[in-house]
Design a protein around this motif. Structure first.
Motif, PDB file in Angstrom:
ATOM      1  N   HIS A 171       0.836  -1.209   0.000  1.00  0.00           N
ATOM      2  CA  HIS A 171       0.000   0.000   0.000  1.00  0.00           C
ATOM      3  C   HIS A 171       0.868   1.254   0.000  1.00  0.00           C
ATOM      4  CE1 HIS A 171      -4.205  -1.197   0.068  1.00  0.00           C
ATOM      5  NE2 HIS A 171      -3.794  -2.291   0.685  1.00  0.00           N
ATOM      6  N   MET A 172       1.968   1.217   0.772  1.00  0.00           N
ATOM      7  CA  MET A 172       2.876   2.392   0.808  1.00  0.00           C
ATOM      8  C   MET A 172       3.438   2.651  -0.591  1.00  0.00           C
ATOM      9  SD  MET A 172       4.850   1.887   4.403  1.00  0.00           S
ATOM     10  CE  MET A 172       6.105   3.103   4.094  1.00  0.00           C
ATOM     11  N   LEU A 173       3.846   1.572  -1.266  1.00  0.00           N
ATOM     12  CA  LEU A 173       4.379   1.724  -2.636  1.00  0.00           C
ATOM     13  C   LEU A 173       3.316   2.301  -3.560  1.00  0.00           C
ATOM     14  CD1 LEU A 173       6.275  -1.630  -3.307  1.00  0.00           C
ATOM     15  CD2 LEU A 173       7.226   0.661  -3.524  1.00  0.00           C
ATOM     16  N   ASN A 174       2.121   1.734  -3.461  1.00  0.00           N
ATOM     17  CA  ASN A 174       1.032   2.136  -4.358  1.00  0.00           C
ATOM     18  C   ASN A 174       0.633   3.591  -4.145  1.00  0.00           C
ATOM     19  OD1 ASN A 174      -0.742   1.399  -6.390  1.00  0.00           O
ATOM     20  ND2 ASN A 174      -2.424   1.095  -4.950  1.00  0.00           N
ATOM     21  N   GLU A 175       0.715   4.048  -2.910  1.00  0.00           N
ATOM     22  CA  GLU A 175       0.284   5.421  -2.623  1.00  0.00           C
ATOM     23  C   GLU A 175       1.428   6.423  -2.704  1.00  0.00           C
ATOM     24  OE1 GLU A 175      -2.066   4.753   0.910  1.00  0.00           O
ATOM     25  OE2 GLU A 175      -3.169   3.374  -0.414  1.00  0.00           O
ATOM     26  N   GLY A 176       2.575   5.991  -3.210  1.00  0.00           N
ATOM     27  CA  GLY A 176       3.695   6.917  -3.424  1.00  0.00           C
ATOM     28  C   GLY A 176       4.398   7.340  -2.153  1.00  0.00           C
ATOM     29  N   LEU A 177       4.275   6.528  -1.088  1.00  0.00           N
ATOM     30  CA  LEU A 177       4.904   6.906   0.187  1.00  0.00           C
ATOM     31  C   LEU A 177       6.361   6.433   0.267  1.00  0.00           C
ATOM     32  CD1 LEU A 177       1.877   6.077   2.505  1.00  0.00           C
ATOM     33  CD2 LEU A 177       2.626   8.327   1.736  1.00  0.00           C
ATOM     34  N   GLU A 185       3.236  -0.157 -15.884  1.00  0.00           N
ATOM     35  CA  GLU A 185       3.328  -1.624 -15.841  1.00  0.00           C
ATOM     36  C   GLU A 185       3.526  -2.100 -14.395  1.00  0.00           C
ATOM     37  OE1 GLU A 185       2.961  -5.130 -17.547  1.00  0.00           O
ATOM     38  OE2 GLU A 185       2.750  -3.204 -18.587  1.00  0.00           O
ATOM     39  N   GLN A 186       4.433  -1.398 -13.674  1.00  0.00           N
ATOM     40  CA  GLN A 186       4.705  -1.787 -12.280  1.00  0.00           C
ATOM     41  C   GLN A 186       3.468  -1.571 -11.399  1.00  0.00           C
ATOM     42  OE1 GLN A 186       8.060   0.815 -11.906  1.00  0.00           O
ATOM     43  NE2 GLN A 186       9.547  -0.859 -12.052  1.00  0.00           N
ATOM     44  N   ARG A 187       2.706  -0.498 -11.689  1.00  0.00           N
ATOM     45  CA  ARG A 187       1.512  -0.219 -10.884  1.00  0.00           C
ATOM     46  C   ARG A 187       0.458  -1.328 -11.072  1.00  0.00           C
ATOM     47  NH1 ARG A 187       0.455   3.745  -7.847  1.00  0.00           N
ATOM     48  NH2 ARG A 187       1.990   5.156  -8.731  1.00  0.00           N
ATOM     49  N   ARG A 188       0.364  -1.809 -12.334  1.00  0.00           N
ATOM     50  CA  ARG A 188      -0.581  -2.894 -12.594  1.00  0.00           C
ATOM     51  C   ARG A 188      -0.184  -4.151 -11.816  1.00  0.00           C
ATOM     52  NH1 ARG A 188      -1.940  -1.777 -18.085  1.00  0.00           N
ATOM     53  NH2 ARG A 188      -0.016  -2.768 -18.717  1.00  0.00           N
ATOM     54  N   THR A 189       1.138  -4.418 -11.831  1.00  0.00           N
ATOM     55  CA  THR A 189       1.639  -5.593 -11.090  1.00  0.00           C
ATOM     56  C   THR A 189       1.325  -5.432  -9.596  1.00  0.00           C
ATOM     57  OG1 THR A 189       3.461  -5.601 -12.637  1.00  0.00           O
ATOM     58  CG2 THR A 189       3.712  -7.008 -10.701  1.00  0.00           C
ATOM     59  N   LEU A 190       1.544  -4.206  -9.124  1.00  0.00           N
ATOM     60  CA  LEU A 190       1.323  -3.914  -7.709  1.00  0.00           C
ATOM     61  C   LEU A 190      -0.145  -4.149  -7.327  1.00  0.00           C
ATOM     62  CD1 LEU A 190       3.227  -2.978  -5.568  1.00  0.00           C
ATOM     63  CD2 LEU A 190       2.638  -0.622  -6.089  1.00  0.00           C
ATOM     64  N   SER A 191      -1.053  -3.717  -8.222  1.00  0.00           N
ATOM     65  CA  SER A 191      -2.468  -3.879  -7.842  1.00  0.00           C
ATOM     66  C   SER A 191      -2.862  -5.356  -7.846  1.00  0.00           C
ATOM     67  CB  SER A 191      -3.395  -3.012  -8.700  1.00  0.00           C
ATOM     68  OG  SER A 191      -3.584  -3.602  -9.928  1.00  0.00           O
ATOM     69  N   ALA A 196      -4.289 -10.017  -4.478  1.00  0.00           N
ATOM     70  CA  ALA A 196      -3.991 -11.388  -4.023  1.00  0.00           C
ATOM     71  C   ALA A 196      -3.741 -11.391  -2.514  1.00  0.00           C
ATOM     72  CB  ALA A 196      -2.770 -11.922  -4.774  1.00  0.00           C
ATOM     73  N   THR A 197      -3.077 -10.344  -2.017  1.00  0.00           N
ATOM     74  CA  THR A 197      -2.803 -10.277  -0.574  1.00  0.00           C
ATOM     75  C   THR A 197      -4.112 -10.141   0.205  1.00  0.00           C
ATOM     76  OG1 THR A 197      -0.830  -9.060  -1.177  1.00  0.00           O
ATOM     77  CG2 THR A 197      -1.332  -9.142   1.156  1.00  0.00           C
ATOM     78  N   ASP A 198      -5.034  -9.328  -0.338  1.00  0.00           N
ATOM     79  CA  ASP A 198      -6.323  -9.175   0.345  1.00  0.00           C
ATOM     80  C   ASP A 198      -7.058 -10.504   0.429  1.00  0.00           C
ATOM     81  OD1 ASP A 198      -5.984  -6.545   0.846  1.00  0.00           O
ATOM     82  OD2 ASP A 198      -7.142  -5.816  -0.875  1.00  0.00           O
ATOM     83  N   ARG A 199      -6.977 -11.286  -0.658  1.00  0.00           N
ATOM     84  CA  ARG A 199      -7.667 -12.574  -0.649  1.00  0.00           C
ATOM     85  C   ARG A 199      -7.014 -13.534   0.338  1.00  0.00           C
ATOM     86  NH1 ARG A 199      -8.574 -13.661  -6.948  1.00  0.00           N
ATOM     87  NH2 ARG A 199      -9.091 -15.758  -6.293  1.00  0.00           N
ATOM     88  N   MET A 200      -5.690 -13.471   0.372  1.00  0.00           N
ATOM     89  CA  MET A 200      -4.960 -14.349   1.299  1.00  0.00           C
ATOM     90  C   MET A 200      -5.300 -13.955   2.746  1.00  0.00           C
ATOM     91  SD  MET A 200      -1.499 -15.889   0.652  1.00  0.00           S
ATOM     92  CE  MET A 200      -0.002 -15.668   1.498  1.00  0.00           C
TER      93      MET A 200
END
Ligand code: ADP
Length: 397
Positions: A171-177, A185-191, A196-200
């Motif tokens: 989440h920190m990576l995704n929100e630019g923190l 491309e990296q943002r798509r991978t991140l999402s 997957a983490t939420d499901r896990m």
């Protein structure tokens, strides 16, 4: 004519045949390897075989002629005495169907013993004329099951810590923190990682909750709960998943004039509806999928009824009786979603019952499914004495 039918014996013509058949029946009853008890239509014990006496640590005289619920005490896995209304023999008498359950019988010494029990009502012209109970000692299976639950509980506790680190840092990576830039491309991978983490995380929470339910360690925190907010929150969370982009979610709870407030447990209710709404979305059809959550306050009954309705793949009729069983999945669902565990509804039922409510469903294959959850407006320990008296009167009258 009876004499033409090999299954019908005309006893009037032949008293010897009656004696013979009776003796055969007794021998058959005695030769059953499991414990077997027969009762009359009032639940009074008429026959007991030797394995039953051994399992219960009783003598024949302790049982024969006695009212079964009084002399064969039954408990649930929390050590609570099972109310007469909920005992399998009562259910078998009331429904005319055979009932299979795992529960605890009290051994003569006072210890309780896990058994797997099947009760069949003997029916004549729609009325019960007796019942047969077959049961076996499952102490060993029960111990293995306990060990498995302890292992699951420990493993899911241990998984939580690394999982929450992954969740926080993605989440920190995704929100630019975190300093630096991320390309498209990296943002798509991140999402994808975040989803997957939420499901896990959801899976680990389910496993933990299942082991809490099974060990009787669910902590219920009752306070004022706003059902409209919970439904809005759940719909928002589920809707966010990319895989449910095409599904339309709606609810009368989203624009109600005034909120429905009950006294119950916020987190447990959220868990229940997260599971039901996710299932409705998961088992939807590819086109025009709609998930509708309806909230109704039943003032006269002092309950609320929440319906989670979908127009999805439906549940095949042959799977209806097993759908709340642990790990059970219908074939049409396994084909549609390979990630399911068959634990969600088992957990949901346990949670709803912990909150003093009940759950049931209606479903038609290819047309859709509705799950109904009825919860008391004010959750407190259930008083079942009144209900039980009705049944006692029915059985003993
Ligand atoms: P999971 O979804 O992980 O398989 P659940 O315990 O939540 O496990 O559900 C058990 C089974 O019940 C599912 O596998 C599916 O067969 C069926 N089911 C539950 N909800 C629905 C629904 N809304 N529509 C169709 N089938 C459903």
């Amino acid at each position: 004519m009876p004499e033409d039918n090999p299954h019908i014996t005309n006893f009037a013509d032949s008293p010897e045949s009656f004696a013979e058949t009776y003796a055969q029946n007794i021998a058959l009853f005695e030769s059953i390897g499991d414990g077997a008890i027969a009762t009359d239509e009032y639940g009074r014990i008429t026959k007991v075989n030797q394995p039953a006496l051994e399992i219960l640590g009783c003598k024949r005289n302790d049982l024969v002629g006695q009212w079964l619920p009084k002399v064969v005490r039954a408990y649930d896995d929390q050590g609570r005495s099972i109310p007469l209304m909920d005992r399998p023999i009562t259910q078998a008498f009331l429904t005319g169907r055979s009932v299979t359950e795992k529960l605890f019988f009290e051994y003569k010494s006072g210890e309780s013993l896990p058994v797997s029990l099947n009760v069949s009502a003997l029916m004549r012209e729609g009325r019960p004329i007796g019942a047969v109970l077959l049961f076996r000692d499952i102490t060993q299976e029960y111990q293995i099951d306990r060990m498995k639950s302890d292992f699951i509980s420990l493993a899911s506790h241990q998984l939580r810590t690394p999982l929450s680190a992954i969740k926080t840092y993605t989440h920190m990576l995704n929100e630019g923190l975190v300093p630096g830039t991320i390309n498209r491309e990296q943002r798509r991978t991140l999402s994808t990682i975040i989803e997957a983490t939420d499901r896990m995380n959801q899976l680990v929470t389910t496993l933990l909750n299942v082991s809490r339910i099974e060990s009787g360690n669910v902590i219920v925190n009752t306070k004022k709960v706003n059902l409209n907010s919970i439904i809005a929150r759940v719909l928002k969370d589920v809707q966010q998943a990319k895989r449910f982009e095409e599904v339309e979610f709606k609810s009368n709870a989203l624009n109600a004039d005034k909120p429905t407030i009950i006294t119950s447990d916020n987190l447990l209710i959220k868990e229940v509806f997260e599971n039901l709404v996710t299932n409705s979305a998961k088992y939807s059809k590819p086109k025009n999928a709609v998930v509708n959550v309806k909230l109704t306050h039943r003032h006269a009954k002092q309950t609320v009824l929440i319906t989670v309705q979908d127009n999805g793949i439906g549940i095949p009729a042959r799977d209806h009786s097993n759908i709340f069983s642990k790990f059970y999945r219908a074939d049409n669902a396994s084909g549609q979603d390979t990630s399911g565990t068959g634990l969600g509804l088992y957990l949901v039922k346990g949670l709803v019952e912990t909150l003093g409510g009940r759950i049931w469903f209606k479903s038609k294959l290819h047309q859709g499914t509705s799950f109904f959850v009825e919860l008391p407006v004010s959750h407190k320990a259930e008083n079942s004495a009144g209900r039980n008296m009705d049944i006692i009167n029915k059985i003993t009258s």
